[in-house]
Design a protein around this motif. Sequence first.
Motif, short mmCIF file in Angstrom:
data_model
loop_
_atom_site.label_atom_id
_atom_site.label_comp_id
_atom_site.label_asym_id
_atom_site.label_seq_id
_atom_site.Cartn_x
_atom_site.Cartn_y
_atom_site.Cartn_z
N GLY A 134 0.83 -1.21 0.00
CA GLY A 134 0.00 0.00 0.00
C GLY A 134 0.86 1.25 0.00
O GLY A 134 2.10 1.18 0.07
N ASN A 139 5.60 4.71 1.05
CA ASN A 139 6.15 5.95 1.64
C ASN A 139 7.20 5.64 2.69
O ASN A 139 8.23 6.32 2.78
N GLY A 221 -1.62 15.14 -5.21
CA GLY A 221 -2.99 14.75 -4.88
C GLY A 221 -3.12 14.46 -3.40
O GLY A 221 -2.87 13.34 -2.96
N ASP A 277 -0.59 4.25 -5.73
CA ASP A 277 -1.46 3.23 -5.13
C ASP A 277 -2.47 2.74 -6.17
O ASP A 277 -3.60 3.23 -6.21
N HIS A 279 -4.38 0.46 -5.98
CA HIS A 279 -5.66 0.02 -5.38
C HIS A 279 -6.59 1.20 -5.08
O HIS A 279 -7.68 0.99 -4.56
N LYS A 280 -6.16 2.39 -5.42
CA LYS A 280 -7.08 3.52 -5.29
C LYS A 280 -7.68 3.82 -6.66
O LYS A 280 -8.75 3.36 -6.99
#
Length: 464
Positions: A134, A139, A221, A277, A279-280
């Motif tokens: 994730g 990060n 973002g 990501d 998955h976003k």
Amino acid sequence: MRRLGYRAVDIIVDHFAHLSTKRVGSLKARQEMEAIFREVIPKEGMDPGELLDFVEKEVVPNLTHLDHPRFFAFVPGPNNYMSVLAEFLAVGLNIFSGDWLGAPAAAQIELVVIKWLTDLFQLPESAGGLFVSGGSMANLMALVLAVHHKKQPEKVGVAYCSDQTHSCIERAIRILGKERMELRTIDTDERFRMKGEQLSRAIQEDKGKGKQPVAVIANAGTTNTGSVDDLKRIAEICEAENLWWHIDGAYGGVGILDERQQELYVGIEQADSIAIDPHKWWFQPHETACLLVRDQSQLSDVFYMMPEYLKDVDLSEEEINYSNYGIQLTRSFRAFKLWMSLKTFGLNNFALAVKRGIGLAELAEQEIRKYAGWVVVSPASLGIVTFQFHQPGWSKEKINQLNQAIMDEMLKSGFAMLSSTALHGRRVIRLCAINPRTTEEDIEQTIYQLDSIAKKRALFATAD
Ligand SMILES: Cc1ncc(COP(=O)(O)O)c(C=O)c1O
């Protein structure tokens, strides 16, 4: 096995087919879940068909659907069926993505997908990266790289980020040890972008105090408002000060696919590392994220390990062992999901789906502006708009409570789900519209219902 498998497919396809007619979710209390699921560890097994009956009856209805077209809270998860199949195959074949020996095809596909992504952000030929669980993990790894490649051991290091940065950065600093690396937060301007002047000043101040500025984390973002920091400006500062420049594009990195937004991303190609990501907003199932780096060897410099019991997998530099480029040894085949869906739909369709999300948030903003009493706090940006319902003469606290109550009532209705956040001290309602299956009517109806709830509540509320 086939019969059970077909049933699982039916459950999933029925879910996709009828989602828009279902409630977004139903928040159940712990006690209710305890009553259904609590038992001692079963000593004897049960019939798997009956177990699937139980799953359909008790698990499926007790979920919040992040992929529902009217789930506008936090960050929606509108995944796609091809990636579901990829996950199913990866798990069914139990593909091991830790080293080349475990799965040459998997390693090669990961290499290919990472190259697609580094090319998209115009990183140099030396660039690389890997799939991780994730954005938080990506990060964290970026900060580990920053410490390893930039920090002098005897100095206290400082990383800089804006007040709009995701909390996983602070958690990463905690993991690294606050006594080694501090986090300094820089204010944002009226568009929620890091103030460049203040960043430069903070760096000079810290140098004056004998600390070592190590890294800047910029947002492509933000989670709150979809704002993109001034990447060009921050790139210049990082270059002048020899800092590690990381971009958290976990939410909004994908916005680069919309040509109307591309101006915002100028400078991203100079980053040392980028978190994204899939998955976003790349429509993947959960636990699909990537860390991209300017130079693939920067990862192996930190993570390479070759114990005796793994010597057999040490083939050559060419035959990559991804476990030497990250934290996990045993890794699932995450790249498969993005590969299968990009091959099926093509990048152009991904771009259309991303543009649609951006357009839907713009529509939501227009709708909000039509109704009296509503104030847009941050205009639509990369699929996110925030707003507040106001009543003349009401205190700030009372307005905050009212807005929270409006959202709670909407959630209870099951029609749509939104979430709240605080922006420069104001509690606001936040709508994130990145699901391409959301219709214009979904947006119009949601705003209409929010307004009806707000007006009814305001009417019956007592004055301060
Ligand atoms: C900008 C940003 N960074 C990082 C994260 C954390 O990502 P994950 O939930 O995949 O760990 C999020 C999650 O919403 C995010 O929006």
